[in-house]
Write an enzyme that holds these catalytic residues in place. Structure first.
Site, PDB file in Angstrom:
ATOM      1  N   LYS A  20      26.641 -78.379  29.107  1.00 38.67           N
ATOM      2  CA  LYS A  20      26.536 -78.446  27.647  1.00 38.67           C
ATOM      3  C   LYS A  20      27.666 -77.637  26.987  1.00 38.67           C
ATOM      4  O   LYS A  20      28.374 -76.895  27.672  1.00 38.67           O
ATOM      5  CB  LYS A  20      25.148 -77.930  27.232  1.00 38.67           C
ATOM      6  N   TYR A  60      18.724 -88.095  23.430  1.00 38.09           N
ATOM      7  CA  TYR A  60      17.515 -87.273  23.221  1.00 38.09           C
ATOM      8  C   TYR A  60      16.463 -87.974  22.357  1.00 38.09           C
ATOM      9  O   TYR A  60      15.636 -87.313  21.737  1.00 38.09           O
ATOM     10  CB  TYR A  60      17.908 -85.935  22.588  1.00 38.09           C
ATOM     11  N   ASN A 123      20.931 -73.458  26.839  1.00 38.26           N
ATOM     12  CA  ASN A 123      20.533 -73.430  28.257  1.00 38.26           C
ATOM     13  C   ASN A 123      21.521 -74.110  29.203  1.00 38.26           C
ATOM     14  O   ASN A 123      21.152 -74.570  30.283  1.00 38.26           O
ATOM     15  CB  ASN A 123      19.098 -73.960  28.430  1.00 38.26           C
ATOM     16  N   HIS A 126      22.366 -79.921  31.399  1.00 33.25           N
ATOM     17  CA  HIS A 126      21.350 -80.980  31.336  1.00 33.25           C
ATOM     18  C   HIS A 126      21.226 -81.648  32.691  1.00 33.25           C
ATOM     19  O   HIS A 126      22.227 -81.817  33.395  1.00 33.25           O
ATOM     20  CB  HIS A 126      21.751 -82.050  30.305  1.00 33.25           C
ATOM     21  N   GLU A 137      20.396 -92.753  31.371  1.00 33.72           N
ATOM     22  CA  GLU A 137      21.406 -91.800  30.892  1.00 33.72           C
ATOM     23  C   GLU A 137      22.790 -92.121  31.463  1.00 33.72           C
ATOM     24  O   GLU A 137      23.802 -92.008  30.759  1.00 33.72           O
ATOM     25  CB  GLU A 137      20.972 -90.376  31.250  1.00 33.72           C
TER      26      GLU A 137
END
Ligand code: IDP
Ligand code: MG
Length: 160
Positions: A20, A60, A123, A126, A137
């Site tokens: 990310k 998402y 975080n 992914h 995805e």
């Protein structure tokens, strides 16, 4: 097409992993690649991409009714991500284990989030949560021609 057919061989399961924007800014692309490589998994695609919001909203979409959804899309579009496809036996489940829990404070040390993160909204990485999700995805982030089909010369030292 091979894009879909190959997923039926368990050793050719594929997952979508992305570093990310915070992980990219913190210089963790190589660290994350290193862990999947060292495990024996095979990268079949990888690119740095500053994702358009439409792509992130689609990625998402299952979280669209969550209070953190808009912030999540802002965070994910705040800079480039490093998007990858990794292949190997049970790579979806193992990829999730290697990432750790969604909240880094709930992640075991030794996991990527447990070693490098603190806040759930920062975080680091992914990983697809199921084989079907991975399929969706991968198709969302990559064109078929961006995926390379190849074999490791040392695959018999990774798989019995
Ligand atoms: P996952 O990334 O571990 O699969 P999901 O529940 O699918 O977790 O959530 C997607 C992402 O949304 C998380 O990785 C995290 O960046 C963000 N997120 C999840 N829950 C929260 C929250 O409570 N506050 C802020 N961001 C969150
Ligand atoms: Mg998820």
């Amino acid at each position: 097409s091979t894009f879909y057919k190959k997923m039926t061989d368990p050793k050719q399961e594929r997952t979508f992993i992305a570093v990310k924007p915070d992980g990219v800014q913190r210089g963790l692309i190589g660290e994350i690649i290193k862990r999947f490589e060292a495990r024996g998994y095979k990268m079949v695609a990888g690119k740095l991409i500053w994702a358009p919001k439409d792509l992130l909203k689609n990625h998402y979409k299952d979280l669209a009714d969550k209070p953190f959804y808009n912030g999540l899309v802002e965070y994910m579009s705040s800079g480039p991500v490093f998007a990858m496809v990794w292949e190997g036996k049970e790579v979806v489940k193992m990829g999730r284990q290697m990432l750790g829990a969604t909240n880094p404070l709930a992640s075991m040390p030794g996991t990527i989030r447990g070693d490098f993160g603190i806040d759930v909204g920062r975080n680091i990485c992914h990983g697809s949560d199921a084989v079907e999700t991975a399929r969706r995805e991968i198709a969302l982030w990559f064109k078929e021609e961006e995926l390379s089909d190849y074999e490791f010369a040392n695959k018999s030292w990774i798989y019995e």
